[in-house]
Motif scaffolding. Structure first.
Motif, short mmCIF file in Angstrom:
data_model
loop_
_atom_site.label_atom_id
_atom_site.label_comp_id
_atom_site.label_asym_id
_atom_site.label_seq_id
_atom_site.Cartn_x
_atom_site.Cartn_y
_atom_site.Cartn_z
N UNK A 1 2.60 -0.66 3.11
CA UNK A 1 3.42 -1.76 3.35
C UNK A 1 4.84 -1.33 3.90
N UNK A 2 5.62 -0.19 3.33
CA UNK A 2 6.82 0.29 3.60
C UNK A 2 6.43 1.85 4.31
N UNK A 3 5.75 1.74 5.31
CA UNK A 3 5.33 3.23 5.96
C UNK A 3 6.66 4.16 6.38
N UNK A 4 6.59 5.35 5.81
CA UNK A 4 7.61 6.20 6.37
C UNK A 4 7.19 7.64 6.41
N UNK A 5 6.51 7.98 7.61
CA UNK A 5 6.30 9.32 7.40
C UNK A 5 6.89 10.39 7.35
N UNK A 6 6.06 11.47 6.61
CA UNK A 6 6.81 12.74 6.31
C UNK A 6 6.65 13.66 7.31
N UNK B 1 12.47 5.37 -3.61
CA UNK B 1 11.10 4.82 -3.84
C UNK B 1 10.19 5.31 -3.03
N UNK B 2 10.74 5.42 -1.54
CA UNK B 2 9.58 6.18 -0.44
C UNK B 2 9.15 7.71 -0.97
N UNK C 1 -2.24 9.68 -13.39
CA UNK C 1 -1.75 10.01 -12.09
C UNK C 1 -2.54 9.53 -10.85
N UNK C 2 -4.06 9.60 -10.86
CA UNK C 2 -4.64 9.22 -9.64
C UNK C 2 -4.60 7.64 -9.52
N UNK C 3 -4.43 6.97 -10.52
CA UNK C 3 -4.23 5.27 -10.41
C UNK C 3 -2.93 5.32 -9.73
N UNK C 4 -1.93 5.88 -10.51
CA UNK C 4 -0.62 6.01 -9.93
C UNK C 4 -0.48 6.06 -8.39
N UNK C 5 -1.24 7.33 -8.10
CA UNK C 5 -1.25 7.70 -6.63
C UNK C 5 -2.04 6.60 -5.74
N UNK C 6 -2.80 5.76 -6.31
CA UNK C 6 -3.49 4.66 -5.48
C UNK C 6 -2.37 3.63 -5.38
N UNK C 7 -1.62 3.30 -6.47
CA UNK C 7 -0.53 2.53 -6.24
C UNK C 7 0.47 2.88 -5.25
N UNK C 8 0.83 4.14 -5.37
CA UNK C 8 1.95 4.70 -4.25
C UNK C 8 1.41 4.50 -2.85
N UNK C 9 0.00 4.71 -2.74
CA UNK C 9 -0.55 4.54 -1.35
C UNK C 9 -0.49 3.05 -0.85
#
Length: 298
Positions: free
Chosen positions: A66-71, A188-189, A53-61
């Motif tokens: 590119x598709x920044x949507x703040x929470x 996806x976001x 999950x850490x590499x997956x988290x990096x992919x998510x970042x």
């Protein structure tokens, strides 16, 4: 991972893209239960969760860049709690459970998640559960009890099955927490935020994970890479495609195909043959989920 609010109208005709997306999703998610079994041993449950999950988290970042949507505000709080439950806690519980529970039975237990979701919605959202809801819950939990009590030579007791049930509960709570956010933001976001925030509690385990991977067999490293890319990243994308093209309820019904597929892959790859008791438990677990979903809709 969660229910997405979409077009309530059922789309007529055969949608080849949606069908292929669902097939890919089922295959990758089912295979993950088997791959976890392959990786455990050289890697501890926490190390495997970190490597996945850490590499997956990096992919998510990268996606969020590119598709920044703040929470903000309540959405950030909801997704943060959901992420920790669904990624870090879920992964460690499932990995620990699969040290002794075969891939097929583990997938049947995880698939009780919709029952927990319905119970939580009843307790905290005021939704009706009804008599059939409780009947289905009893049937499903009886199935989990049989899986926990099944052993190759008859009856035993495997408490790790209860840990996997805890993972299903974590997934259900995360699903309920995400539901209001998914009504406002693309799937996806939300998934990207969940992968990123959920990987943060695993960061302290990176040094131990790197050391373990350095001496792990090549097959373990290749299977970890597979877990990161396909069941964790690609499958969530294909699932989002399916949810976009089909009503959520109809798409979710196809996920009942995950446990039998995981059982078949476990048998083919690892030679895991379900015991009679375990097979009966798996069928009861799924039957209970079907009772809850079908009868509550009626």
């Amino acid at each position: 991972m969660a229910t997405v609010v979409g077009d309530p109208e059922d789309k007529a005709g055969f949608d080849l893209v949606a069908f292929l997306a669902i097939v890919v999703t089922i295959a990758f998610w089912a295979s993950s239960f088997v791959v976890i079994r392959v990786c455990l041993g050289p890697l501890t449950p926490v190390e495997l969760a970190t490597a996945r999950y850490v590499p997956a988290g990096l992919i998510a970042v990268c996606y969020l860049a590119f598709r920044w949507t703040p929470l903000k505000g309540a959405d950030l709080a909801r997704i943060s709690v959901a992420a920790v439950l669904f990624i870090a806690t879920y992964a460690v519980l499932l990995n620990t459970g699969e040290q002794t529970v075969p891939a097929g039975p583990a997938s049947f237990i995880i698939n009780t998640m919709p029952i927990f979701t319905a119970l939580i919605a009843t307790l905290f959202l005021g939704e009706r559960f009804g008599l059939w809801g409780w009947v289905g819950t009893a049937v499903s939990f009886a199935g989990v009890a049989l899986i926990a009590a099944s052993a190759a030579d008859g009856f035993g007791l495997d408490l790790n099955a209860i840990l996997i049930l805890g993972a299903a509960l974590c997934s259900a709570v995360a699903s309920v927490l995400q539901k209001p956010v998914l009504a406002r933001l693309p799937a996806l976001t939300v998934t990207a935020w969940v992968l990123f925030l959920g990987s943060l509690p695993l960061l302290p385990a990176i040094p131990a994970t790197v050391k373990a991977l350095a001496v792990a067999p090549t097959i373990v490293i290749s299977n970890v890479a597979y877990l990161v890319v396909f069941p964790t990243v690609v499958a969530y994308v294909t699932w989002a495609v399916a949810l976009k093209r089909l009503p959520a309820a109809r798409a979710t019904n196809f996920l009942y195909g995950v446990p039998p597929t995981a059982t078949l892959i476990g048998f083919t790859w690892l030679g895991e043959t379900p015991t009679t008791i375990g097979a009966a438990g798996g069928m009861l677990a799924i039957a209970g989920v079907l009772i809850v979903n079908v009868m509550r809709r009626r």
